[in-house]
Design a protein around this motif. Sequence first.
Motif, PDB file in Angstrom:
ATOM      1  N   GLN A 903      14.048 -11.433-111.820  1.00 16.43           N
ATOM      2  CA  GLN A 903      14.430 -12.773-111.738  1.00 16.43           C
ATOM      3  C   GLN A 903      15.756 -12.635-110.991  1.00 16.43           C
ATOM      4  O   GLN A 903      15.866 -13.556-110.136  1.00 16.43           O
ATOM      5  CB  GLN A 903      14.493 -13.334-113.044  1.00 16.43           C
ATOM      6  N   ALA A 904      16.791 -11.771-111.357  1.00 18.54           N
ATOM      7  CA  ALA A 904      18.008 -11.796-110.912  1.00 18.54           C
ATOM      8  C   ALA A 904      17.943 -11.761-109.495  1.00 18.54           C
ATOM      9  O   ALA A 904      18.674 -12.288-108.537  1.00 18.54           O
ATOM     10  CB  ALA A 904      18.965 -10.963-111.588  1.00 18.54           C
ATOM     11  N   ALA A 905      17.141 -10.615-109.063  1.00 20.96           N
ATOM     12  CA  ALA A 905      17.075 -10.210-107.676  1.00 20.96           C
ATOM     13  C   ALA A 905      16.569 -11.370-106.648  1.00 20.96           C
ATOM     14  O   ALA A 905      17.200 -11.738-105.681  1.00 20.96           O
ATOM     15  CB  ALA A 905      16.208  -9.020-107.583  1.00 20.96           C
ATOM     16  N   ILE A 906      15.611 -12.353-107.374  1.00 22.45           N
ATOM     17  CA  ILE A 906      15.005 -13.309-106.548  1.00 22.45           C
ATOM     18  C   ILE A 906      15.908 -14.612-106.326  1.00 22.45           C
ATOM     19  O   ILE A 906      16.225 -15.103-105.243  1.00 22.45           O
ATOM     20  CB  ILE A 906      13.913 -13.845-107.049  1.00 22.45           C
ATOM     21  N   TRP A 907      16.807 -14.774-107.581  1.00 23.22           N
ATOM     22  CA  TRP A 907      17.710 -15.804-107.663  1.00 23.22           C
ATOM     23  C   TRP A 907      18.757 -15.358-106.601  1.00 23.22           C
ATOM     24  O   TRP A 907      19.338 -16.289-105.710  1.00 23.22           O
ATOM     25  CB  TRP A 907      18.319 -15.507-109.080  1.00 23.22           C
TER      26      TRP A 907
END
Lengths: 1079, 503
Positions: A903-907
Amino acid sequence: MPELPEPRCKPLMESISSRPPPGPYAELQVVSNFSFLRGASHPEELIHRAAEAGLHALAITDINTLAGVVRAFCAAKELHMPLVVGCCLHMQMPPSPARHHAQVANAASPPISVLVYPMSLAGYANVCQLLTCGKRRTTKGKCLLTIDDLLQFSSQLLAIAVPPPVPTDAFAEVLARLRPAFDDDRLSLALSRTCGPYDAWRDRVIGQWSREMRIPMVAVNDVHYHLPHRQALQDVLTCIRLGTVRSQGGLHLAANAERHIKTPAEMQRLFADMPQAVHRSVEIANRALAFSLDQIKYQYPSELCPPGKTMMNHLVNLTWQGARQRYPQGVPQDVVLRLTHEFELIHDLNYAAYFLTVEDIVRFARSKGILCQGRGAAANSAVCYCLGITAVDPTRIDLLVERFISRQRNEPPDIDIDFEHQRRQEVIDYLYRKYGVDRVALTAEVITYRRRSALRDVGKALGFSLDAVDQLSGAADWWEKGVIDPRQLRELGLNPADPTMQELIALAKEIQGFPRHLSQHVGGFIITAGPLHHCVPVENTAMPGRTIIEWDKDDIDAMGILKVDILALGMLSAIRRAIDLVNQGRIADGKDGTLQLHTIPPEDPAVYDMLCRADSIGVFQVESRAQMTMLPRLKPRCYYDLVIEVAIVRPGPIVGDMVHPYLRRRNGEEPVNYPDEKIRKVLERTLGVPLFQEQAMALVMAAAGFTPDEADQLRRAMAAWKRKGHLMEKFEKKITVGMTARGYSPSYAQAVFNQIRGFGEYGFPESHAASFALLVYVSAWLKCHHPAAFCAALLNSQPMGFYHPAQLLRDAAAHGVSIQPVDINKSQWESTIEYPHGALRLGMSMVHGASRAECEKIIDSVRRHGPFSSPAALWRMTPGIRRATLQSLASADAFNSMGLDRQAAIWAIKNLRDVPMPLFADHPRPSDHSFLPPLSADQLVLHDYAATGFSLKAHPMSFFRSQLDQRGVIPNADIQNQVQFPHGSRVALAGLVLVRQRPATAKGIIFMTIEDETGVANLVIKPPIYEKFRRALRFASALVIKGKVERRDVVVHILVYKAWSLPKLFMHAQINSQSRDFH
Amino acid sequence: MSRRRPGKNARSPARPRLPIIIAAEVNRRQYVARCCPLAAAAGVSPAMDISQAAALCPQAQVHPWQPDIYQPAIEKLAQWAGRFSPRVMIDPTPHEIDAGFAPAPHGLLIDASGMEHLHGGCRVLLVRIQQALAALGFTARLAAASTIGSAWALAHYGAKPIAYTDAAQLLQALAHLPIAALRLPRAMCESLSTVGIVQIQHLTCIPRISLLERFGPHLLQRMDQSYGRVHEDIAPFTIRPVLSVSQLFDGPVTQLEVILNAARQLVHQLSSQLMDRQRGAETLEVRLARPDHQDNIKKISLVRPVCQPDRIWDILRPSLERMHLGSGVEAIVLKALRTAPVKPRQAEMDHVLPATDAAADDLLQLLDRLINHWGPRCLLMPDPQASHIPECTGRKSPVMNQGDSPASEVNWPPLDRPSILLDPPEPAQCVALQPDHPPHRLGWRGGNYAVISQAGPERIVPYRTLTHRQTRDYFKLQLEDGRWVWVYHAREDGRWFVHGLWG
């Protein structure tokens, strides 16, 4: 007189004996179904009908092709029917200044058609060149010719100009141009009388042209099918060709069914007013019959040996050189004997050039480090072993080359060479470079209508909606039975009482086997001494620079033309990669990195132990479920056992009922006895049960008195059993009679015949099995001793084999391999082994939607700058990558080394700017991904599945375990417990569906494999159960089943009697696309 | 909103209700456009292949998708909803079930602000609307809220079929709904779900600037609209008026001339209104109002839209003359029920129009008169088809249905076919020497003629299915009296027929 629809051709012998006296008419305008989607009869059918009707001769004049002539030629030879080789040229209207504008306006003007027939070999070469020229200048499957081309190649050709349905002035101009070029009475004008709407007018116009230009008329019947009832099919073909529906076919459909082969009497009656036109057909046929396809002689290329040496000398030299390398301690005496014997044979049959061709290709591959291996009839000779073509040591396997190359039948030997599938292209390029594009081409493969395509195309032409057709062809369980089950059709949303439905099925059956288009053979190359297009037309393929000839493999065999099979084998790629990885590891350990295919230690007991446990996922050939069931029963302990293992799980031995007798004898449950010494000699190696195709042939020679030639005919009949079933019946009599006459009991004779007929289904030659068994051993050895490297190699060679990456990984993990996830800072494009720990690091190629070029840029950037700490840094330092690629990688959770979860990477990636703001670049806002909602463990796994098709975190089924426990569903691993679940006990299981199979040999029984977090379970589903729970069993991606445990040795099957699909929430993450169904 | 077949279960409770699927065709492939709850329960969902749906739900009735009935239907419903509030709008948001190929309006937005008290509160209003819709046979989901966005969200994704929330509870009411409830495009929903944002409450925790940077202003706009931070208005639906003109008499009139004169005036009025709008009438209705309330109504159809007063009068007059006047007529009402755009023409320049146009006009006028005399289905016109089969080339179909006739796709000279085709073919007695030779004599319609000239045979196989095959040999014969006839010899049974005449 129109004939009423008759049943197909009468049987062979009958039709010859009852043939009416030969009449003075030859049919010269005939299209077979090789004029794709025009002709509605096979060439063989046309020849049979022509013989039956008593024609003087029959021409096959397919449109711009000679693809059907060899088949017609073979059929004609059998019936002694004179065959005229010909071609119908469809040519573009010549551009003339006067008509230029009209031409532009009406680009699709009807082509000019002219029939041509070679009068000699030179004329034939002209036709081939003409067609090649027309085909090479345009794209695949098309032919672009003009009148000028025909005029250029007109020598030694007879021509018949065919006026269009409505005679035009333009055609008269063409006639006037053709007239001088064919001035010595080689040109005629076709007149057909098929009761069309314009017949009277055409008669008048054509008659006038004939008189004015002094071109004699010839009677033809524009044959499109052998018997009138095929008109129905011809209508459908026309609609398929035009992409329309029959009810809207309109004037494109023929008005009547007259274009069949008519008897001479009938033609004479039709042309009663102009007998000379009928006679002219005979005259033309007689002149054209001066050429026959027999006259084509194949010549080997000459540059295979250095000047001044004969091919044979060169071959002998090379072989002895190779022998000294193979046997550094000195060539054993029996090998020397075998070599001299083989040399004699090769010399007598003049096959030296063939062996040299193959040796040349293999040598090139070796020089480039491309792994390759020969197999096939001639490949297991000592010569091939010494030349390096195969790695099967002739001393390890007792195969006599004579069994495959017989003196009596003078046909080219057969060696297939397998190459690494990703590097085969280099070998092909080498061939084109060495021999030139004019002398090398691929063999064609005739793509024919199969069940699915037949139903689909005919259905469309009859006006069914596409989804109905898809449904029908997709779920065609009913097809094999031949009758439709109305209930099932209704379930598909179709009306079984509809007459169009009945028609669809009848026509689809009829069209089955019809050629649809020419494609390229997987790897059969033809190489000739002179230009290829003097011998056969050559056309382009979809791949630029690649060419194919118009004939397929059977045609080439019939014409005695040499073919080298350059095939691609995924397992060779995997083996080469695995060996490379192992060598890298050895170098990292400070050892020598010199493991090679032939230095792998032979006959390692640990490898056989592993195979006996059916622990064979990923191993070449023996990884299928059927093989895995066989392994513990056959218990292979040596190389030859593997040869048998490879050959025994084939439809041939299964249908011929040879598997169980063999196993019983092997386990000593049944005595092995032979009726006599002759048969003992043939069958001793396989305990009296014929398992190989060669044994079937040797058996009929030894026991039924077949000559080698007859045995070879039998082999061909077996190969074509599906296509011409009646041939086998002929042999049945011959075998049973021959054997009883030699004192064998009739029941034994019948048993032998049944076994031989089984091979028709798909027998496996021993020579192939021997080569394959070697790869079985090598891949098993790699799996046994280097599971991480083996798994990585398999992953990098996808798609191949039987299993998905998810199963390969699970299997590797079960063998103690540590598997590291894809990581943007650590992964390469391919999966690698991280030394010194030996962990398997997954490559970026595992990520769905990641482009190779961009991933390579990332990898390169990491190499130059070191690991990145944030996506923004990576984005800044690596130009030319798209955000979508990063997002794909992020979806696969590949940013863990940056401390970012999925999630954090896509964010973070969603916030990357194309133009970085220089002022803020160094002052990023504090990370705000902490606001994102947390994901549950099962959601994480589902996301893994969506991104890569597997998850290293957990098995999806594990999230259902507590619910499943409540319902009494046990883990798959528990069924191995013999005490708790003995044979016959009842269990409930659940799992993801991995494979659905319906082997043709299993009488409709479905085999399924399901998997949960503990292991797999093999399900057996009988047809009534399948019907009852069809929706779940056919469509569900995860199942819950109840069934009975069936144990045999260590193999456990579950006989299913109830099935449900697991709740829907499961299907969201596209897990349903994972199973491999019915292929 | 979905509609039940009206009164079905009320009238025949014993009959089981069958699932219904509406199928749309795209590129020769049939898909489920809509399905009823029964079918959905069996696993059918929109955008599924129809055959798959049929496999899942074999007993379902499949009806074709008729895109053009939805807009008028919802317009009618919007008009009907005017009884609850004057401000009604057809919901412009595309719905996800449209699946790209079967878009249709599916909802109404009603601005009830200030109206609640008339109905005794918002909840009562919702129940009333639902009951009224149920009486019409509709199942509806309703929601009332302080913003359009939140009412939409609750109606589409709320747990209950009727939902009401006031401004104070808005945040809480929306929190657990999926993000699609914010009226976001599908692609954005998918993009949000990749970072785990699937519910509206997930969005509200994230700083606005972070969302703006990643997903653009549209997302924030939709959120703000739903929460009432920005204003969103209804553009009230207005009814497209039916053109109507009328004349009231002072008391019942019985003289036909008076009525005709009045009607003629009305025709001119209507015509000028039509011309102003550049439209022509396709269907007209004339009503003679009678004091006994037994109004005499006549509908008039036109083959092509017409706006010229003369043309309209020409058609109308005979109908009027035949109408029953009874004890007198109080008023005449003339309405253009259906209109279609027409190209403007200059009336004064009529005489310079090409003759063909004038001839076509005459023909249309004739057709108009005939269909209004006999009824629209009684008038047939040849509908030529490119085919070898004589019966197909001579097919006829009703004038009203005909589009432009298909052109023959093969560029061949026309087939030599008789001008009169007999249907069915008439049996004849012939003698021919050989099966495919022409006859020498023809016995037909009681006469017996010598054949003096002939052409043929032309062989036609009109039916060629597996079960039904026929072969006919056609001959063109000239009889001794000079007539040319087209006869055929049926090869299956040897009988002869006359199939046509050259007139």
